[in-house]
Design an enzyme around this catalytic site. Sequence first.
Site, mmCIF file in Angstrom:
data_model
loop_
_atom_site.group_PDB
_atom_site.id
_atom_site.type_symbol
_atom_site.label_atom_id
_atom_site.label_comp_id
_atom_site.label_asym_id
_atom_site.label_seq_id
_atom_site.Cartn_x
_atom_site.Cartn_y
_atom_site.Cartn_z
ATOM 1 N N CYS A 153 7.199 2.946 -38.167
ATOM 2 C CA CYS A 153 8.250 3.295 -39.258
ATOM 3 C C CYS A 153 9.210 1.847 -39.056
ATOM 4 C CB CYS A 153 9.184 4.322 -38.799
ATOM 5 S SG CYS A 153 9.221 4.850 -36.928
ATOM 6 N N ARG A 159 0.964 3.380 -26.765
ATOM 7 C CA ARG A 159 2.127 4.117 -26.288
ATOM 8 C C ARG A 159 1.637 4.158 -24.484
ATOM 9 N NH1 ARG A 159 3.938 8.976 -30.040
ATOM 10 N NH2 ARG A 159 4.360 7.541 -32.084
ATOM 11 N N GLN A 210 -2.125 7.062 -36.523
ATOM 12 C CA GLN A 210 -1.530 8.121 -37.326
ATOM 13 C C GLN A 210 -2.059 7.991 -38.835
ATOM 14 O OE1 GLN A 210 2.404 6.674 -35.986
ATOM 15 N NE2 GLN A 210 2.625 8.751 -34.940
ATOM 16 N N ASP A 268 -0.056 7.676 -41.188
ATOM 17 C CA ASP A 268 1.452 7.731 -41.215
ATOM 18 C C ASP A 268 1.993 7.225 -42.755
ATOM 19 O OD1 ASP A 268 3.855 8.009 -40.204
ATOM 20 O OD2 ASP A 268 3.755 6.029 -38.883
ATOM 21 N N HIS A 300 6.043 6.699 -44.849
ATOM 22 C CA HIS A 300 7.471 6.851 -44.793
ATOM 23 C C HIS A 300 7.891 6.792 -46.217
ATOM 24 C CE1 HIS A 300 6.549 5.577 -40.779
ATOM 25 N NE2 HIS A 300 7.473 6.241 -40.293
ATOM 26 N N LYS A 347 12.263 17.765 -36.892
ATOM 27 C CA LYS A 347 10.978 17.765 -37.275
ATOM 28 C C LYS A 347 10.413 19.209 -37.568
ATOM 29 C CE LYS A 347 9.204 16.564 -32.829
ATOM 30 N NZ LYS A 347 8.001 16.082 -32.120
ATOM 31 N N HIS A 383 9.794 10.731 -42.300
ATOM 32 C CA HIS A 383 8.341 10.304 -41.552
ATOM 33 C C HIS A 383 7.422 11.434 -41.734
ATOM 34 C CE1 HIS A 383 11.135 7.770 -38.683
ATOM 35 N NE2 HIS A 383 11.910 8.397 -39.284
#
Length: 708
Positions: A403, A432, A450, A452, A454, A536, A582
């Site tokens: 993000c 991570r 991901q 992903d 946004h 979420k 997200h």
Amino acid sequence: MVKARLPDGKVLEHPNGVTAEQIVAGIGPGLAKAALVARVNGQLVDLKAPIHDAEVEFAVLTSKDADGLMVMRHSCAHVMAEAICDLFPDTKLVYGPPVENGFYYDIDLPRPITPDDFEKIEARMAEIVAEARPFTRYELPRGDAMSKLADEGNPYKVDNAERAEGDALSFYVTGSRDSGCFEDLCRGPHVPDTSRVGAFKIMQVAGAYWHGDATKQQLQRVYGTSWPTPKDLKAHLTQLEEARKRDHRKIGQELGLFTIDPLVGSGLVLWKPRGAVMRHSLETLMREELMARGYQPVYTPHIGRLELYRTSGHFPYYKESQFPPLFESERARLLNDLWELARTHNSPTASEAERRLFEAILADNPELKDPGYPVDAPVEERLKRVRTWLVGEDGYLLRPMNCPHHIRVFASDSRSYRDLPIRLAEFGTVYRFEQSGEISGLTRVRGFTQDDAHIFCTPDQVHREMADCVELTCKVLTLLKLTDFRVRVGLRDDSDKYVGSRENWERAEAAVRAAVRESGMNYSEEPGEAAFYGPKIDFVVKDCIGRDWQLGTVQVDYNLPERFKLRYIGEDNAEHQPVMIHRAPFGSLERFSGILIEHFGGAFPLWLSPAQVVVCSVSEKSEDYARQVFEQARGIGIRAELDVSSERIGAKIRAATLMKIPYILVIGEQEAAQKRVNVRTRDGKQLGETGLPEFLAACALEIAERRA
RNA sequence: GCCGAUGUAGCUCAACGGUAGAGCACAGCUUUCGUAAAGCUGGGGUUGAGGGUUCAAAUCCCUCCAUCGGCUCCA
């Protein structure tokens, strides 16, 4: 007089003080024999408990009822506890509840219980079962019970008692109260006697923290399973064995999908060609969906300045679970230390350390002449000062989230309300530093990608965008027949780990609830499951051994736009703050693939299958035509393999079947002569002969439709 | 990170104080075969790594590393 109304509506009358056991005896001998526990006005009670109410709703439960089974397993935990205490008298019992498929008992015992002890414990349990001693309940006033427990010297039971409600505390003895038999503080209820605890087996032992708190004493948790009959137990064990065959780690090895190499690093996945092509197909599906929904692809680097993650809050919040930052100079490291000190400064000792470090940095770096940094300045002022020094000399962080990068893409142009929503998408790889004990196959790793994106939108657009994200997630899960998921709405709890104003959180939680309600799905609201910046919606599935994993997620966020001071120009020609969403329908490609492997047991639908068709020649005589078939299939984009080895056809079919290749084309002289193919599936079905063009067209269609 | 278990050939496993073995896979040769395993021959291991005990260690002990099952954590 007690009037007991049975579930079928029938009412039985008994004298006051009648026990459930006596009522059941009047219903029928079969039920009386099977009865484990009763439900009186919704409360589970022992069969021996007297009933004094004038009118009750009454039901008797056996091991066929979910609650009956639960009580049976709870009682089994007691029998196991007694056996363990007999074998290891130093044992201090802690807590022993029923769980899905069985029970556990937490114990405090210096000597480790090992799998070798299981047999001994089971043997002792069998003796206790054979003795068929009654579970006898007695109650003591709270004061008497507390002093009794204190005398017994088990601090855990004292703690349990303190947490229990009511003026009286109950104990259960396996036997009669004055027999000196095993007893345990317990709310109950229990089965009538120790012969009624079902067919059991001790499964495993593991560490567990007291009260689930990692700073507390670690206990040993002994897990057992228990079933109404030995047959049920056996079926359960067989099912566990079957499930392990589907384990994605095993199938990943067998089918050559991925590997994890200690030399590369724990939790870092190497996708082998067969796995990579499967993953690529998933990515292609998602790209098509995103393009059709107005997402815009971006590419951003896997690393960024620490300052970026200081601003987002990730770096300070997740410090322990990130790969350590990279510093290009010792001074950069020192400056970061100084920032840390300034940020966390709240004690005289920290202040002293800060002063020393500050002086050391100044001594080594004469160019930082302007002190301008009184150690007693407010925290904000000190932080601001240090951050100006960091501009030219900061550390870098392997990105734990995408993000912040996407936020900076948004911020790189001035934005009008006419541009919104802006949907920036990237298969973003993040890193991570997960705890070593957590890493597992593809489902919990240290580097993952991901799907992903946004979404930056106006407050008015949040609702529609969220609903679209939920719809997309459901769509891909349905396409893959992964319909066995639950929906979790993660909300904040009262801890102080969240950033942002109360008002922002309330708006965000309202948006999440609205989106999930609109979808019509069942969901559960779970406080404490929110991200630190917002609530979420998570899509949670179980793996083959029953563990929960979060896949897709949709999150709304009013806080990061604020931290990054994002703006767009509204209709009113004034600046406004956008809202961020997200979302990642798969979540992590690694985890999603792991779950998919288990879901299909490695037998992927054609469009996902690493190899879609294998062409097998019967002998050298048909090799040339087999090659032609292979070339043609590959030429139209079908993932084909060719087996013209000198093996017999049976061996080739076996090899292809074990690799779970959907279509096996047997090519002998007969097929070669007629320019046809002979089709067999991995399930052993023979679809027979067909013309090559017809087969290729059908195959291509099945792939294009992503038939599952 | 914590508790417990486990690390032997590419894979699945045996040997459990006394010279590391099998099947599959791989390579070569023979076989040219019709729907789930042809035959023969061969190469391949400082037994996860490093220390220690012992005349002798895959085997016993210690420290790491990794894997597995839980616990804790999970942006």
